[in-house]
Structure formats: structure tokens, C-alpha cells
Design a protein around this motif. Structure first.
Motif, mmCIF file in Angstrom:
data_model
loop_
_atom_site.group_PDB
_atom_site.id
_atom_site.type_symbol
_atom_site.label_atom_id
_atom_site.label_comp_id
_atom_site.label_asym_id
_atom_site.label_seq_id
_atom_site.Cartn_x
_atom_site.Cartn_y
_atom_site.Cartn_z
ATOM 1 N N VAL A 66 -15.439 35.168 2.894
ATOM 2 C CA VAL A 66 -15.855 36.336 2.108
ATOM 3 C C VAL A 66 -14.872 37.503 2.220
ATOM 4 O O VAL A 66 -14.921 38.436 1.425
ATOM 5 C CB VAL A 66 -17.282 36.801 2.486
ATOM 6 N N PHE A 67 -13.991 37.447 3.215
ATOM 7 C CA PHE A 67 -13.035 38.527 3.452
ATOM 8 C C PHE A 67 -11.687 37.916 3.828
ATOM 9 O O PHE A 67 -11.278 37.913 4.990
ATOM 10 C CB PHE A 67 -13.565 39.433 4.567
ATOM 11 N N PRO A 68 -10.992 37.337 2.831
ATOM 12 C CA PRO A 68 -9.721 36.651 3.101
ATOM 13 C C PRO A 68 -8.669 37.544 3.750
ATOM 14 O O PRO A 68 -7.774 37.053 4.431
ATOM 15 C CB PRO A 68 -9.247 36.189 1.722
ATOM 16 N N LYS A 69 -8.772 38.858 3.558
ATOM 17 C CA LYS A 69 -7.804 39.792 4.141
ATOM 18 C C LYS A 69 -8.232 40.298 5.518
ATOM 19 O O LYS A 69 -7.739 41.323 5.986
ATOM 20 C CB LYS A 69 -7.584 40.970 3.200
ATOM 21 N N ALA A 70 -9.134 39.573 6.156
ATOM 22 C CA ALA A 70 -9.581 39.964 7.504
ATOM 23 C C ALA A 70 -8.377 40.022 8.441
ATOM 24 O O ALA A 70 -7.414 39.280 8.280
ATOM 25 C CB ALA A 70 -10.600 38.958 8.027
ATOM 26 N N PRO A 71 -8.435 40.916 9.430
ATOM 27 C CA PRO A 71 -7.334 40.991 10.391
ATOM 28 C C PRO A 71 -7.212 39.689 11.184
ATOM 29 O O PRO A 71 -8.131 38.869 11.194
ATOM 30 C CB PRO A 71 -7.724 42.163 11.294
ATOM 31 N N GLU A 84 -16.812 43.244 14.317
ATOM 32 C CA GLU A 84 -16.930 44.707 14.244
ATOM 33 C C GLU A 84 -15.636 45.328 13.703
ATOM 34 O O GLU A 84 -15.672 46.260 12.901
ATOM 35 C CB GLU A 84 -17.285 45.292 15.614
ATOM 36 N N THR A 85 -14.496 44.798 14.104
ATOM 37 C CA THR A 85 -13.209 45.266 13.572
ATOM 38 C C THR A 85 -13.150 45.043 12.060
ATOM 39 O O THR A 85 -12.722 45.934 11.310
ATOM 40 C CB THR A 85 -12.039 44.537 14.272
ATOM 41 N N CYS A 86 -13.582 43.874 11.627
ATOM 42 C CA CYS A 86 -13.615 43.588 10.185
ATOM 43 C C CYS A 86 -14.533 44.565 9.459
ATOM 44 O O CYS A 86 -14.179 45.110 8.400
ATOM 45 C CB CYS A 86 -14.077 42.151 9.928
ATOM 46 N N LEU A 87 -15.703 44.787 10.021
ATOM 47 C CA LEU A 87 -16.662 45.697 9.397
ATOM 48 C C LEU A 87 -16.097 47.108 9.304
ATOM 49 O O LEU A 87 -16.263 47.782 8.277
ATOM 50 C CB LEU A 87 -17.977 45.707 10.174
ATOM 51 N N ASN A 88 -15.422 47.543 10.353
ATOM 52 C CA ASN A 88 -14.837 48.884 10.353
ATOM 53 C C ASN A 88 -13.775 49.053 9.265
ATOM 54 O O ASN A 88 -13.587 50.144 8.747
ATOM 55 C CB ASN A 88 -14.255 49.226 11.721
ATOM 56 N N ARG A 89 -13.110 47.963 8.918
ATOM 57 C CA ARG A 89 -12.067 48.032 7.882
ATOM 58 C C ARG A 89 -12.641 48.241 6.481
ATOM 59 O O ARG A 89 -11.957 48.766 5.613
ATOM 60 C CB ARG A 89 -11.237 46.755 7.890
ATOM 61 N N VAL A 90 -13.879 47.789 6.260
ATOM 62 C CA VAL A 90 -14.418 47.827 4.892
ATOM 63 C C VAL A 90 -15.690 48.653 4.734
ATOM 64 O O VAL A 90 -16.087 48.944 3.607
ATOM 65 C CB VAL A 90 -14.682 46.398 4.359
ATOM 66 N N VAL A 143 -17.236 31.478 13.276
ATOM 67 C CA VAL A 143 -17.295 32.878 12.828
ATOM 68 C C VAL A 143 -16.049 33.215 12.016
ATOM 69 O O VAL A 143 -16.142 33.831 10.950
ATOM 70 C CB VAL A 143 -17.460 33.826 14.037
ATOM 71 N N HIS A 144 -14.898 32.813 12.508
ATOM 72 C CA HIS A 144 -13.650 33.086 11.807
ATOM 73 C C HIS A 144 -13.688 32.497 10.399
ATOM 74 O O HIS A 144 -13.375 33.174 9.407
ATOM 75 C CB HIS A 144 -12.472 32.525 12.608
ATOM 76 N N ALA A 145 -14.089 31.236 10.282
ATOM 77 C CA ALA A 145 -14.145 30.575 8.973
ATOM 78 C C ALA A 145 -15.152 31.254 8.049
ATOM 79 O O ALA A 145 -14.877 31.459 6.858
ATOM 80 C CB ALA A 145 -14.494 29.098 9.148
#
Length: 170
Positions: free
Chosen positions: A42-47, A58-64, A35-37
Motif C-alpha cells: 500500500v506504500f511502495p515508497k516506504a523507507p 511508526e516511521t512510515c506513518l510519520n511520513r504520510v 509486515v514489510h510486505a
């Protein structure tokens, strides 16, 4: 073996799947890494990654989500694809516990509606339990907006079973 009398008072019995009705061989480290990879592609700036994977996604989704809904959709699709691939591969080596079908049949025969809620994907559950529809209903993670431990997952199953929470077991 006859059913015990208290079952007559139940509307429904709802089970978790993994570890309750079936032995699955899911490697959470492998799942998390996949999942991380997938999300980082698609989102290199993921937390920074933090398990469990569903909550991190869900945290990633909330950011964008508000600023870039297309990216949010892509993150979700990539994460779901990665999780499903790992779960289905692991499910091929899983198995139901020996008395699962017998227990589910007896509960249903005793008048209880039977359901399964799980954070696993539907395809993985069906890989291990292909005849599941003969015994119970399933609400997998993709069937609900928020999977367990969110209580809405269980409440959705109870609504589907037309069961009162006070007369149900999880």
C-alpha cells in the motif's frame, strides 16, 4: 507455600507475557517480512525496512500522516493485520509456563493486583492463556497509543489497577 511478607506492601505486580509467563514460538524474521510486505503493497515508497517492525511502521506513518491520513490508516491496518496473523499462528504452538497460573493466583491472594503488558496482540495472548481474566488484566499493544518500551504502557496498566508506581513491581 506462604507469601513472602514484602508482597503485603505491593499494590500491583505487572508482567511481560512472552518469555515471562509463556513460551511463544514467534519468529521475528517471519513477522518482519510479513509486515514489510503488507506495508509495501500500500506504500511502495516506504523507507528502507528497519526492525523492530512496530517502530518501522511508526516511521512510515510519520511520513504520510499529515499529508495523507487515509494512506496512514491503510498502512496501519495492513501492518496490524499482518502482525496479528503471524502472532496468532505462532501462539497456537505456544504454552504457559507450568507455574504461571499458580504464581498469579498467589500474588492476587496476597493482595497484589496483577496485570500483563505486552507488544503482542490481545488475540495471541488469549490463544495461549484463554482463562487469563480469572488471574489478571491485560493491556496488549492495540490497547494503548504507544506500547512498551514506552513507559506510558506500564503507567496505563498501573492506572487501570489503581496502583501507585512506587508500590508496584514490573
Amino acid at each position: 507455600m506462604p507469601l513472602i511478607a514484602p508482597l503485603a506492601y505491593l499494590d500491583a505486580v505487572v508482567f511481560d507475557f512472552d518469555g515471562t509467563l509463556a513460551k511463544l514460538t514467534l519468529d521475528f524474521n517471519e513477522l518482519n517480512a510479513a509486515v514489510h510486505a503488507a506495508v509495501r503493497r500500500v506504500f511502495p515508497k516506504a523507507p528502507e525496512f528497519a526492525a523492530p517492525a512496530l517502530e518501522w511502521v511508526e516511521t512510515c506513518l510519520n511520513r504520510v500522516r499529515n499529508e495523507n491520513p487515509d494512506l496512514a490508516s491503510l498502512i496501519f491496518e495492513q501492518a496490524e493485520e499482518a502482525m496479528t496473523a503471524v502472532e496468532v499462528a505462532a501462539a497456537r504452538h505456544g504454552e504457559l509456563f507450568p507455574h504461571t497460573r499458580h504464581v498469579l493466583s498467589h500474588l492476587y491472594a496476597g493482595g497484589a493486583n496483577v496485570g500483563i503488558i505486552t507488544r503482542n496482540c490481545r488475540a495471541a495472548v488469549r490463544t495461549v492463556f484463554p482463562d487469563m481474566d480469572e488471574y489478571c488484566l491485560l493491556l496488549a499493544r492495540e490497547d494503548v497509543p504507544a506500547p512498551k518500551p514506552d513507559p506510558a504502557h506500564l503507567l496505563a496498566m498501573l492506572a487501570l489497577l489503581r496502583a501507585a508506581p512506587a508500590k508496584s513491581l514490573m
